[in-house]
Design a protein around this motif. Structure first.
Motif, short mmCIF file in Angstrom:
data_model
loop_
_atom_site.label_atom_id
_atom_site.label_comp_id
_atom_site.label_asym_id
_atom_site.label_seq_id
_atom_site.Cartn_x
_atom_site.Cartn_y
_atom_site.Cartn_z
N UNK A 121 -39.52 -37.85 34.36
CA UNK A 121 -40.82 -38.33 33.88
C UNK A 121 -41.91 -37.35 34.28
N UNK A 122 -42.79 -37.02 33.33
CA UNK A 122 -43.96 -36.21 33.65
C UNK A 122 -45.14 -37.14 33.98
N UNK A 123 -46.25 -36.56 34.41
CA UNK A 123 -47.42 -37.36 34.81
C UNK A 123 -48.58 -37.08 33.87
N UNK A 124 -49.25 -38.15 33.44
CA UNK A 124 -50.46 -37.98 32.62
C UNK A 124 -51.52 -38.95 33.12
N UNK A 125 -52.76 -38.66 32.79
CA UNK A 125 -53.85 -39.55 33.20
C UNK A 125 -54.78 -39.80 32.03
N UNK A 168 -53.43 -49.70 33.32
CA UNK A 168 -53.15 -48.33 32.91
C UNK A 168 -52.36 -48.27 31.60
N UNK A 169 -52.07 -49.44 31.01
CA UNK A 169 -51.37 -49.43 29.72
C UNK A 169 -52.19 -48.70 28.66
N UNK A 170 -53.51 -48.60 28.87
CA UNK A 170 -54.35 -47.85 27.93
C UNK A 170 -53.88 -46.40 27.81
N UNK A 171 -53.29 -45.86 28.87
CA UNK A 171 -52.85 -44.46 28.82
C UNK A 171 -51.60 -44.33 27.93
N UNK A 172 -50.81 -45.41 27.81
CA UNK A 172 -49.71 -45.41 26.82
C UNK A 172 -50.26 -45.02 25.45
N UNK A 176 -49.44 -41.82 23.18
CA UNK A 176 -48.72 -41.99 21.91
C UNK A 176 -49.54 -41.51 20.72
N UNK A 177 -50.88 -41.63 20.80
CA UNK A 177 -51.68 -41.22 19.63
C UNK A 177 -51.67 -39.70 19.45
N UNK A 182 -39.65 -37.49 21.68
CA UNK A 182 -39.48 -38.26 22.91
C UNK A 182 -40.68 -38.17 23.86
N UNK A 183 -41.02 -39.33 24.44
CA UNK A 183 -42.10 -39.39 25.43
C UNK A 183 -41.48 -39.99 26.70
N UNK A 184 -41.65 -39.32 27.80
CA UNK A 184 -41.13 -39.86 29.06
C UNK A 184 -42.14 -39.49 30.15
N UNK A 185 -43.04 -40.43 30.45
CA UNK A 185 -44.14 -40.08 31.36
C UNK A 185 -44.60 -41.29 32.17
N UNK A 186 -45.22 -40.99 33.30
CA UNK A 186 -45.87 -42.05 34.08
C UNK A 186 -47.35 -41.74 34.20
N UNK A 187 -48.14 -42.82 34.38
CA UNK A 187 -49.60 -42.69 34.37
C UNK A 187 -50.18 -43.41 35.58
N UNK A 188 -50.46 -42.70 36.64
CA UNK A 188 -51.10 -43.35 37.79
C UNK A 188 -52.62 -43.42 37.58
N UNK A 189 -53.23 -44.47 38.12
CA UNK A 189 -54.69 -44.51 38.01
C UNK A 189 -55.30 -45.78 38.53
#
Ligand code: PHE
Length: 340
Positions: A121-125, A168-172, A176-177, A182-189
């Motif tokens: 999983x990669x990281x995005x914010x 943080x579901x907003x970062x989904x 996605x937009x 394939x998307x495989x990421x986690x979003x801390x915040x």
């Protein structure tokens, strides 16, 4: 007799000493200034008998030169001492600066990131100030959903379209937009909810969201991913259980419990006798959410999960009051310093 005076002053001068440069200056005034003792002798010199003038004059000059030499020597000595005092003593022990520690929330957040990065999983914010679309509408929240209510959500300047994200579901949606699977990421915040502050709830807290969208992603993949996470986070003996739940953006939805690591599942005060601790919400991404983000829901499926970082930190460190994380009392924070 002037010659006696000269020789006694000469003695005096030869034995002069001074502890400070002010004392040196006082001596100069005492002997050599306009009203000084040696200067006064030069006045007396005028009354000296002519046959004595040569001898007295010579002695007087010698006295004056000796006094000047002595006072200059004392001056230099004190100047050198002052310079010495200012010099850096490299053998002295340095002033030590305490190294700060990481905040327990950062420690746990980084551990969560580490665990999921081992699974690829990669990281995005994403932004904390959001709009209604990313927090609610694109996530399939019905218009009348209570989470949209003023009671839960902080709005900016009473504009119902601009708000502080409640999860943080907003970062989904943000991911996605802009990205096809394939998307495989986690979003801390950080997230914000208009809740009364107590030992168990705060109006600001942290989440880590996870999203995996690809071909043939199944609920079994979700379960296995979360089991791996629980074992890495809480110990290899950990077990998980999934209870049916509801979120507008996942279908089916579940809440995950992990076996209580304190009592090993037997039941204790932390797990309130149940042997289980609830730690996150999850589910299969609702096809309506994929479609709202122009992802073909016939080709792709996915899972998502979201966990509260404070909740996990409280379980891991047995912290009973969530407010401690925000007060930043150094006596609290110091206890985590070794875990840098
Ligand atoms: N966003 C949910 C919450 O804040 C958690 C969640 C995330 C649930 C992803 C399912 C999937 O409670």
């Amino acid at each position: 007799m002037i010659l006696d005076k000269i020789s006694s002053l000469l003695d005096e001068i030869n034995n002069l000493d001074a502890k400070t440069s002010e004392e040196v200056e006082n001596l100069r005034v005492k002997y050599l200034s306009k009203k000084g003792e040696i200067t006064a002798l030069f006045d007396d010199f005028r009354t000296v008998a002519p046959e004595m003038k040569r001898e007295v004059g010579q002695k007087l000059n010698e006295l004056k030169v000796s006094a000047q030499n002595k006072i200059n020597a004392l001056k230099e000595k004190h100047a050198a001492e002052a310079a010495q005092a200012e010099r850096l003593d490299v053998s002295r022990e340095g002033t030590s600066h305490e190294i700060g520690g990481r905040h327990p929330i950062s420690i746990v957040k980084n551990d969560i990131i580490d665990i999921f990065s081992r699974l690829g999983f990669t990281v995005a914010e994403g932004p904390e100030v959001e709009d209604d679309w990313h927090v609610f509408t694109a996530l399939n929240f019905p218009l009348e959903h209570p989470a949209r209510d003023m009671q839960d959500t902080f709005f900016i300047n009473t504009n119902p379209d601009i708000l502080l994200r409640t999860h943080t579901s907003s970062v989904q949606v943000r991911v996605m937009e802009h990205q096809q699977p394939p998307i495989r990421a986690i979003f801390p915040g950080r997230v914000f909810r208009n809740e009364a502050i107590s030992s168990r709830a705060h109006c600001i807290f942290h989440q880590v969201e996870g999203l995996y969208v690809a071909e043939n992603v199944s609920f079994a993949d979700l379960k296995q991913t979360l089991l791996y996470f629980a074992k890495e986070m809480f110990g290899q003996q950990s077990q998980i259980r999934l209870r049916p739940s509801y979120f507008p953006f996942t279908e089916p939805s579940a809440e995950m419990d992990v076996s209580c690591s304190l009592c090993g599942g037997k039941g204790c005060s932390v797990c309130k006798g149940t042997g289980w601790l609830e730690i996150l919400g999850c589910g299969m991404v609702d096809p309506a959410v994929l479609e709202a983000n122009h992802i073909d829901s016939k080709k792709y499926s996915g899972f998502a999960f979201g966990m509260g970082v404070e909740r996990i930190a409280m379980l891991r460190y047995q912290i009973k009051d969530i407010r401690l994380f925000f007060e930043n009392d150094v006596r609290f924070l110091k206890q985590f310093q070794s875990a840098l």
